[in-house]
Design a protein around this motif. Structure first.
Motif, PDB file in Angstrom:
ATOM      1  N   GLU A 189       0.822  -1.216   0.000  1.00  0.00           N
ATOM      2  CA  GLU A 189       0.000   0.000   0.000  1.00  0.00           C
ATOM      3  C   GLU A 189       0.853   1.261   0.000  1.00  0.00           C
ATOM      4  O   GLU A 189       0.508   2.256  -0.648  1.00  0.00           O
ATOM      5  CB  GLU A 189      -0.947  -0.001   1.198  1.00  0.00           C
ATOM      6  N   LEU A 190       1.975   1.243   0.725  1.00  0.00           N
ATOM      7  CA  LEU A 190       2.842   2.427   0.752  1.00  0.00           C
ATOM      8  C   LEU A 190       3.401   2.722  -0.631  1.00  0.00           C
ATOM      9  O   LEU A 190       3.470   3.889  -1.047  1.00  0.00           O
ATOM     10  CB  LEU A 190       3.976   2.236   1.759  1.00  0.00           C
ATOM     11  N   SER A 196       0.950   7.547  -6.098  1.00  0.00           N
ATOM     12  CA  SER A 196      -0.154   8.512  -6.208  1.00  0.00           C
ATOM     13  C   SER A 196       0.306   9.915  -5.848  1.00  0.00           C
ATOM     14  O   SER A 196      -0.104  10.895  -6.481  1.00  0.00           O
ATOM     15  CB  SER A 196      -1.317   8.092  -5.315  1.00  0.00           C
ATOM     16  N   LYS A 197       1.154  10.025  -4.830  1.00  0.00           N
ATOM     17  CA  LYS A 197       1.688  11.342  -4.454  1.00  0.00           C
ATOM     18  C   LYS A 197       2.568  11.899  -5.572  1.00  0.00           C
ATOM     19  O   LYS A 197       2.525  13.095  -5.874  1.00  0.00           O
ATOM     20  CB  LYS A 197       2.488  11.240  -3.155  1.00  0.00           C
ATOM     21  N   ALA A 198       3.382  11.045  -6.172  1.00  0.00           N
ATOM     22  CA  ALA A 198       4.214  11.495  -7.293  1.00  0.00           C
ATOM     23  C   ALA A 198       3.340  11.937  -8.463  1.00  0.00           C
ATOM     24  O   ALA A 198       3.658  12.888  -9.181  1.00  0.00           O
ATOM     25  CB  ALA A 198       5.149  10.370  -7.725  1.00  0.00           C
ATOM     26  N   GLU A 206       7.396  16.189   0.675  1.00  0.00           N
ATOM     27  CA  GLU A 206       5.951  16.381   0.845  1.00  0.00           C
ATOM     28  C   GLU A 206       5.235  15.046   0.967  1.00  0.00           C
ATOM     29  O   GLU A 206       4.344  14.890   1.821  1.00  0.00           O
ATOM     30  CB  GLU A 206       5.398  17.172  -0.345  1.00  0.00           C
ATOM     31  N   ALA A 207       5.608  14.072   0.129  1.00  0.00           N
ATOM     32  CA  ALA A 207       4.974  12.751   0.187  1.00  0.00           C
ATOM     33  C   ALA A 207       5.222  12.102   1.539  1.00  0.00           C
ATOM     34  O   ALA A 207       4.306  11.519   2.142  1.00  0.00           O
ATOM     35  CB  ALA A 207       5.500  11.873  -0.938  1.00  0.00           C
ATOM     36  N   ALA A 208       6.460  12.189   2.054  1.00  0.00           N
ATOM     37  CA  ALA A 208       6.796  11.589   3.348  1.00  0.00           C
ATOM     38  C   ALA A 208       5.981  12.229   4.462  1.00  0.00           C
ATOM     39  O   ALA A 208       5.426  11.528   5.329  1.00  0.00           O
ATOM     40  CB  ALA A 208       8.285  11.747   3.620  1.00  0.00           C
ATOM     41  N   ARG A 209       5.879  13.538   4.437  1.00  0.00           N
ATOM     42  CA  ARG A 209       5.132  14.241   5.486  1.00  0.00           C
ATOM     43  C   ARG A 209       3.649  13.901   5.427  1.00  0.00           C
ATOM     44  O   ARG A 209       3.022  13.619   6.457  1.00  0.00           O
ATOM     45  CB  ARG A 209       5.342  15.756   5.338  1.00  0.00           C
ATOM     46  N   GLU A 210       3.077  13.899   4.239  1.00  0.00           N
ATOM     47  CA  GLU A 210       1.645  13.647   4.111  1.00  0.00           C
ATOM     48  C   GLU A 210       1.281  12.205   4.450  1.00  0.00           C
ATOM     49  O   GLU A 210       0.176  11.932   4.919  1.00  0.00           O
ATOM     50  CB  GLU A 210       1.187  13.986   2.693  1.00  0.00           C
ATOM     51  N   LEU A 211       2.202  11.289   4.218  1.00  0.00           N
ATOM     52  CA  LEU A 211       1.933   9.872   4.503  1.00  0.00           C
ATOM     53  C   LEU A 211       2.424   9.450   5.881  1.00  0.00           C
ATOM     54  O   LEU A 211       2.195   8.316   6.309  1.00  0.00           O
ATOM     55  CB  LEU A 211       2.579   8.985   3.432  1.00  0.00           C
ATOM     56  N   ARG A 221      12.179   4.148  -0.988  1.00  0.00           N
ATOM     57  CA  ARG A 221      11.069   3.476  -1.684  1.00  0.00           C
ATOM     58  C   ARG A 221      10.929   3.995  -3.118  1.00  0.00           C
ATOM     59  O   ARG A 221      10.697   3.209  -4.041  1.00  0.00           O
ATOM     60  CB  ARG A 221       9.762   3.700  -0.928  1.00  0.00           C
ATOM     61  N   TYR A 222      11.062   5.312  -3.295  1.00  0.00           N
ATOM     62  CA  TYR A 222      10.968   5.869  -4.643  1.00  0.00           C
ATOM     63  C   TYR A 222      12.078   5.303  -5.539  1.00  0.00           C
ATOM     64  O   TYR A 222      11.859   5.008  -6.717  1.00  0.00           O
ATOM     65  CB  TYR A 222      11.041   7.392  -4.621  1.00  0.00           C
TER      66      TYR A 222
END
Length: 251
Positions: A189-190, A196-198, A206-211, A221-222
């Motif tokens: 799921e991550l 989806s964030k990308a 931003e993706a790390a903070r929001e998730l 992970r990216y």
């Protein structure tokens, strides 16, 4: 859901309900059972549904087949998918059409249709289906051994149901493609949330903070996602993920 109920489809309401059940079937055998009954309700005898998936410059085809096996063998042996006039029509149109109204532009297409007429598709209906992304297109070909008058009557009477039928088949393949791709790449799921964030143009931070995950974890992970998807950047990773059905395209 198991296979479709055994009783014959004998009304518009039952046909519409049977079409809506397709999304709940777990395997191709169950979908094939349902599809054959629906095609019989249309008064026709055979069908082939092809789903075209684009990934970069590559095209992938998936098929559901309810016709003579000999026809499938000939079609693949001659690589007629490369010149199929119904695929070409469906790539550029959304409306169902009588097969006889699709123009043939080459001797190869004429040979293909002559062979089709000998294997259960003397006449028929072509029904395009488009997903919310141009990377996935469906082509439903409904056929009969009888002449064009029967195909025309079926087309006039059942046109709206034929469109719904084609769309349900394409959506079933979309879900199957997503599940297959997710298992193949071993994404969790991550991974999908990061893609989806990308897709929303979020930075790694931003993706790390929001998730709610550490920055270093998101960055690693990216990197892993790009490697598995064989993508040189997050943008290309997103494009491939959309093509593989892992994430939905933006409308």
């Amino acid at each position: 859901m198991g296979r479709v109920r055994p009783e014959l489809i004998n009304s518009f309401e039952f046909a519409n309900e049977s079409i809506s059940w397709i999304s709940g079937y777990e395997n191709e055998a169950a979908v094939d059972d349902a599809a054959r009954q629906i095609v019989r309700y249309f008064g026709l005898e055979a069908f082939v549904f092809g789903a075209l998936f684009r990934s970069g410059e590559r095209e992938h085809y998936r098929y559901l087949v309810g016709c003579k096996p000999e026809w499938c063998f000939l079609y693949n042996q001659n690589k007629w998918y490369a010149i199929d006039p119904f695929i070409e029509y469906s790539l550029h149109h959304t409306s169902p059409v009588l097969a006889s109204d699709v123009p043939l532009s080459s001797p190869g297409q004429q040979r293909m249709m002559a062979a089709a007429a000998e294997h259960g598709f003397r006449s028929g209906v072509v029904v395009p289906a488009h997903s919310d992304s141009s990377v996935r297109v469906g082509v439903l070909y409904l056929g009969t051994d009888q002449g064009p008058a029967l195909a025309h009557r079926s087309f006039v009477r059942h046109r709206s149901l034929m469109r719904a039928f084609a769309m349900e088949l394409l959506e079933w393949w979309d879900v199957r493609l997503r599940d297959t791709s997710r298992a193949e790449f071993e994404f969790d799921e991550l991974d999908l949330e990061l893609l989806s964030k990308a897709q929303d143009h979020a930075t790694v931070e931003e993706a790390a903070r929001e998730l709610g995950v550490p920055f270093e974890r998101a960055r690693s992970r990216y990197k892993r996602l790009a490697q598995k998807l064989e993508a040189p950047s997050k943008r290309y990773a997103v494009e491939r993920a959309v093509a593989l059905g892992l994430i939905k395209p933006k409308s």
